[in-house]
Write a protein that holds these residues in place. Sequence first.
Motif, PDB file in Angstrom:
ATOM      1  N   GLU A  44      42.497  11.859  62.496  1.00  0.00           N
ATOM      2  CA  GLU A  44      42.133  13.211  62.936  1.00  0.00           C
ATOM      3  C   GLU A  44      43.250  14.224  62.745  1.00  0.00           C
ATOM      4  O   GLU A  44      43.024  15.420  62.872  1.00  0.00           O
ATOM      5  CB  GLU A  44      41.684  13.185  64.408  1.00  0.00           C
ATOM      6  CG  GLU A  44      40.346  12.499  64.543  1.00  0.00           C
ATOM      7  CD  GLU A  44      39.765  12.588  65.938  1.00  0.00           C
ATOM      8  OE1 GLU A  44      40.402  13.207  66.816  1.00  0.00           O
ATOM      9  OE2 GLU A  44      38.673  12.034  66.132  1.00  0.00           O
ATOM     10  N   SER A  45      44.454  13.750  62.498  1.00  0.00           N
ATOM     11  CA  SER A  45      45.502  14.754  62.280  1.00  0.00           C
ATOM     12  C   SER A  45      45.903  14.832  60.807  1.00  0.00           C
ATOM     13  O   SER A  45      46.964  15.342  60.478  1.00  0.00           O
ATOM     14  CB  SER A  45      46.693  14.506  63.206  1.00  0.00           C
ATOM     15  OG  SER A  45      46.975  13.143  63.309  1.00  0.00           O
ATOM     16  N   GLY A  46      45.015  14.332  59.949  1.00  0.00           N
ATOM     17  CA  GLY A  46      45.191  14.596  58.519  1.00  0.00           C
ATOM     18  C   GLY A  46      46.105  13.634  57.787  1.00  0.00           C
ATOM     19  O   GLY A  46      46.724  13.997  56.789  1.00  0.00           O
ATOM     20  N   TYR A  47      46.226  12.398  58.274  1.00  0.00           N
ATOM     21  CA  TYR A  47      47.004  11.419  57.517  1.00  0.00           C
ATOM     22  C   TYR A  47      46.125  10.187  57.307  1.00  0.00           C
ATOM     23  O   TYR A  47      46.401   9.102  57.806  1.00  0.00           O
ATOM     24  CB  TYR A  47      48.311  11.090  58.260  1.00  0.00           C
ATOM     25  CG  TYR A  47      49.378  10.479  57.366  1.00  0.00           C
ATOM     26  CD1 TYR A  47      50.300  11.264  56.694  1.00  0.00           C
ATOM     27  CD2 TYR A  47      49.448   9.101  57.179  1.00  0.00           C
ATOM     28  CE1 TYR A  47      51.267  10.707  55.862  1.00  0.00           C
ATOM     29  CE2 TYR A  47      50.416   8.530  56.348  1.00  0.00           C
ATOM     30  CZ  TYR A  47      51.317   9.346  55.700  1.00  0.00           C
ATOM     31  OH  TYR A  47      52.272   8.790  54.881  1.00  0.00           O
ATOM     32  N   GLU A  48      45.049  10.375  56.527  1.00  0.00           N
ATOM     33  CA  GLU A  48      44.059   9.311  56.335  1.00  0.00           C
ATOM     34  C   GLU A  48      44.601   8.185  55.464  1.00  0.00           C
ATOM     35  O   GLU A  48      44.058   7.077  55.468  1.00  0.00           O
ATOM     36  CB  GLU A  48      42.788   9.849  55.662  1.00  0.00           C
ATOM     37  CG  GLU A  48      42.098  10.982  56.363  1.00  0.00           C
ATOM     38  CD  GLU A  48      42.750  12.327  56.100  1.00  0.00           C
ATOM     39  OE1 GLU A  48      43.701  12.396  55.292  1.00  0.00           O
ATOM     40  OE2 GLU A  48      42.319  13.316  56.725  1.00  0.00           O
ATOM     41  N   GLU A  49      45.667   8.485  54.709  1.00  0.00           N
ATOM     42  CA  GLU A  49      46.202   7.485  53.774  1.00  0.00           C
ATOM     43  C   GLU A  49      46.513   6.153  54.457  1.00  0.00           C
ATOM     44  O   GLU A  49      46.454   5.096  53.854  1.00  0.00           O
ATOM     45  CB  GLU A  49      47.487   8.003  53.120  1.00  0.00           C
ATOM     46  CG  GLU A  49      47.267   9.129  52.123  1.00  0.00           C
ATOM     47  CD  GLU A  49      47.173  10.502  52.772  1.00  0.00           C
ATOM     48  OE1 GLU A  49      47.062  10.587  54.021  1.00  0.00           O
ATOM     49  OE2 GLU A  49      47.193  11.498  52.029  1.00  0.00           O
ATOM     50  N   LEU A  50      46.864   6.234  55.745  1.00  0.00           N
ATOM     51  CA  LEU A  50      47.315   5.040  56.460  1.00  0.00           C
ATOM     52  C   LEU A  50      46.142   4.213  57.004  1.00  0.00           C
ATOM     53  O   LEU A  50      46.325   3.106  57.502  1.00  0.00           O
ATOM     54  CB  LEU A  50      48.205   5.496  57.630  1.00  0.00           C
ATOM     55  CG  LEU A  50      49.190   4.502  58.214  1.00  0.00           C
ATOM     56  CD1 LEU A  50      50.216   4.100  57.171  1.00  0.00           C
ATOM     57  CD2 LEU A  50      49.895   5.086  59.437  1.00  0.00           C
ATOM     58  N   ILE A  51      44.937   4.750  56.863  1.00  0.00           N
ATOM     59  CA  ILE A  51      43.786   4.195  57.560  1.00  0.00           C
ATOM     60  C   ILE A  51      42.893   3.410  56.603  1.00  0.00           C
ATOM     61  O   ILE A  51      42.648   3.849  55.480  1.00  0.00           O
ATOM     62  CB  ILE A  51      42.970   5.365  58.183  1.00  0.00           C
ATOM     63  CG1 ILE A  51      43.889   6.193  59.092  1.00  0.00           C
ATOM     64  CG2 ILE A  51      41.752   4.888  58.947  1.00  0.00           C
ATOM     65  CD1 ILE A  51      44.571   5.396  60.153  1.00  0.00           C
ATOM     66  N   ASP A  52      42.401   2.254  57.054  1.00  0.00           N
ATOM     67  CA  ASP A  52      41.506   1.470  56.191  1.00  0.00           C
ATOM     68  C   ASP A  52      40.046   1.885  56.426  1.00  0.00           C
ATOM     69  O   ASP A  52      39.777   2.820  57.180  1.00  0.00           O
ATOM     70  CB  ASP A  52      41.718  -0.036  56.417  1.00  0.00           C
ATOM     71  CG  ASP A  52      41.331  -0.472  57.828  1.00  0.00           C
ATOM     72  OD1 ASP A  52      40.673   0.319  58.556  1.00  0.00           O
ATOM     73  OD2 ASP A  52      41.695  -1.600  58.220  1.00  0.00           O
ATOM     74  N   ASP A  53      39.114   1.167  55.776  1.00  0.00           N
ATOM     75  CA  ASP A  53      37.729   1.642  55.877  1.00  0.00           C
ATOM     76  C   ASP A  53      37.101   1.364  57.240  1.00  0.00           C
ATOM     77  O   ASP A  53      35.989   1.794  57.517  1.00  0.00           O
ATOM     78  CB  ASP A  53      36.862   1.118  54.715  1.00  0.00           C
ATOM     79  CG  ASP A  53      37.090  -0.354  54.471  1.00  0.00           C
ATOM     80  OD1 ASP A  53      37.644  -1.013  55.386  1.00  0.00           O
ATOM     81  OD2 ASP A  53      36.731  -0.857  53.389  1.00  0.00           O
ATOM     82  N   GLN A  54      37.823   0.649  58.096  1.00  0.00           N
ATOM     83  CA  GLN A  54      37.301   0.489  59.463  1.00  0.00           C
ATOM     84  C   GLN A  54      37.928   1.483  60.435  1.00  0.00           C
ATOM     85  O   GLN A  54      37.759   1.381  61.650  1.00  0.00           O
ATOM     86  CB  GLN A  54      37.593  -0.924  59.963  1.00  0.00           C
ATOM     87  CG  GLN A  54      36.734  -1.958  59.262  1.00  0.00           C
ATOM     88  CD  GLN A  54      37.295  -3.353  59.445  1.00  0.00           C
ATOM     89  OE1 GLN A  54      38.057  -3.639  60.373  1.00  0.00           O
ATOM     90  NE2 GLN A  54      36.922  -4.228  58.551  1.00  0.00           N
ATOM     91  N   GLY A  55      38.682   2.389  59.888  1.00  0.00           N
ATOM     92  CA  GLY A  55      39.297   3.396  60.755  1.00  0.00           C
ATOM     93  C   GLY A  55      40.560   2.915  61.450  1.00  0.00           C
ATOM     94  O   GLY A  55      41.061   3.563  62.372  1.00  0.00           O
ATOM     95  N   LEU A  56      41.087   1.757  61.002  1.00  0.00           N
ATOM     96  CA  LEU A  56      42.293   1.216  61.637  1.00  0.00           C
ATOM     97  C   LEU A  56      43.501   1.394  60.718  1.00  0.00           C
ATOM     98  O   LEU A  56      43.345   1.508  59.498  1.00  0.00           O
ATOM     99  CB  LEU A  56      42.108  -0.274  61.934  1.00  0.00           C
ATOM    100  CG  LEU A  56      40.893  -0.641  62.789  1.00  0.00           C
ATOM    101  CD1 LEU A  56      40.789  -2.152  62.928  1.00  0.00           C
ATOM    102  CD2 LEU A  56      40.991   0.020  64.163  1.00  0.00           C
ATOM    103  N   ILE A  57      44.695   1.377  61.320  1.00  0.00           N
ATOM    104  CA  ILE A  57      45.921   1.451  60.526  1.00  0.00           C
ATOM    105  C   ILE A  57      46.018   0.187  59.669  1.00  0.00           C
ATOM    106  O   ILE A  57      45.718  -0.908  60.127  1.00  0.00           O
ATOM    107  CB  ILE A  57      47.149   1.590  61.451  1.00  0.00           C
ATOM    108  CG1 ILE A  57      47.049   2.900  62.237  1.00  0.00           C
ATOM    109  CG2 ILE A  57      48.451   1.536  60.649  1.00  0.00           C
ATOM    110  CD1 ILE A  57      48.158   3.130  63.242  1.00  0.00           C
ATOM    111  N   ARG A  58      46.388   0.356  58.424  1.00  0.00           N
ATOM    112  CA  ARG A  58      46.476  -0.785  57.501  1.00  0.00           C
ATOM    113  C   ARG A  58      47.529  -1.790  57.953  1.00  0.00           C
ATOM    114  O   ARG A  58      48.449  -1.447  58.683  1.00  0.00           O
ATOM    115  CB  ARG A  58      46.864  -0.291  56.103  1.00  0.00           C
ATOM    116  CG  ARG A  58      45.811   0.560  55.451  1.00  0.00           C
ATOM    117  CD  ARG A  58      46.319   1.104  54.115  1.00  0.00           C
ATOM    118  NE  ARG A  58      45.442   2.175  53.665  1.00  0.00           N
ATOM    119  CZ  ARG A  58      44.288   1.965  53.022  1.00  0.00           C
ATOM    120  NH1 ARG A  58      43.906   0.743  52.731  1.00  0.00           N
ATOM    121  NH2 ARG A  58      43.533   2.984  52.663  1.00  0.00           N
TER     122      ARG A  58
END
Length: 410
Positions: A133-147
């Motif tokens: 939600e704060s614009g750093y989607e790169e770190l997030i996998d397709d389940q919405g969790l941090i990689r």
Amino acid sequence: MRLEIPRETERIGAVQIYGLQKVYELDSGPDHEAIFHREDSVIQRISYESLFQVEKEMAIVVPVKDERLKLIEGVLCGIPNQCTTIVVSNSERSPIDRFQIEQEAIRNFAKFTGQKILLVHQKDPLLGKAFAESGYEELIDDQGLIRNGKAEGMILGTLLAKAIGKKFVGFVDSDNYFPGAVNEYVKEYAAGFNMCGETNTFVRISWQSKPKVQDSSLYFAKWGRSTVQTNRVLNRLISMYSGFETEIIKTGNAGEHALSLDLAMDIDYAAGYAVETYHFVNILERFGGLIPEQQKEPGRNAVKICQIQSRNPHLHEVKGDEHVDDMISASWRAIYHSDITPQSLKEALRAEMEERGYLIDGEIPQVKRYPALNKINFQKFSELVEEILQNTDENLFQGFSDTLPISIAR
Ligand code: GDP
Ligand code: CO
């Protein structure tokens, strides 16, 4: 602490790389009672108080993945009380909930010592949401969790350090056998910031020795196998720009390192084993002025890279030797794919990688990279983090419940 002033410096654009600094004394007393001090010395004395002042503003990030509790506890025990510790765990939740066990152990530890410890799980969905939600989607996998990954845990730890208002962030692995070594690293981080300044500073540790058993006696190896290979290529890269052969870089893949938070927010990160090598590469890319059109912030103040040689032997959990090649390969790939790497060095690297069998289908794969953290909407991120911390029905933060959530920048 007493350590030598760096003898050599390499300057590339706004980047200053200092030569390795040797530690002469781990403890050289307080301010009010200077035991021995010479103004003209090439050895600098840094008092308790000066170290303390820096440590108070430093967060130590401890990445954990399924480590033995005894080791984690030893590491926590080595961290000075005035630091804030951020444990980023990616330990398994089932079939055994190791994170639950870590929570209990760390809660007890915090109770007994009053150490300020923030413990988070890398897969906490709320933390994933905070990044998304704060614009750093790169770190997030397709389940919405941090990689998964240590680098990903480090990025999370860095942002949490900023969210709780720290000026410096340092990293210490959780599988270190010697609490005394951990304590020394933190003191050296503080000494580095004290000597090089509080902004734009990077402190990297090179251990003096790494004990190994050889023919049933102890052997203290000076350099790890992958360290040598990473340093060699980074030094060659620098020589190609300066025109002078150099051996200045001794910490090409130093896992033990600390940064001032302004710098930590300003550099790109690589995933996996390339993370530490890529620090050097990216700092040169951004601030070295080597490719003028890529210079992100011309006119920026110098970025200082300070390298300190620690005295305690470095001994961590042995997890097999097979990843030495993976480490070399990842480091070299990070260098190979940089625009600042001259064609002739690329060719030499390709030949050597081919010989070592590092190519995949004849190619040198890119390393995964994350953009600099300053693209994040930090206001939003810290609001979300504060919400998470306030809704934690944990007394884990008890020791400092009035300082932690409130100190988030608003
Ligand atoms: P090595 O020291 O380079 O051989 O790598 P390790 O396997 O010891 O990992 C370094 C540190 O990172 C250790 O403290 C691990 O527990 C931790 N670590 C490894 N993978 C992860 C991960 O996915 N997330 C987090 N948060 N920590 C990790
Ligand atoms: Co390790």
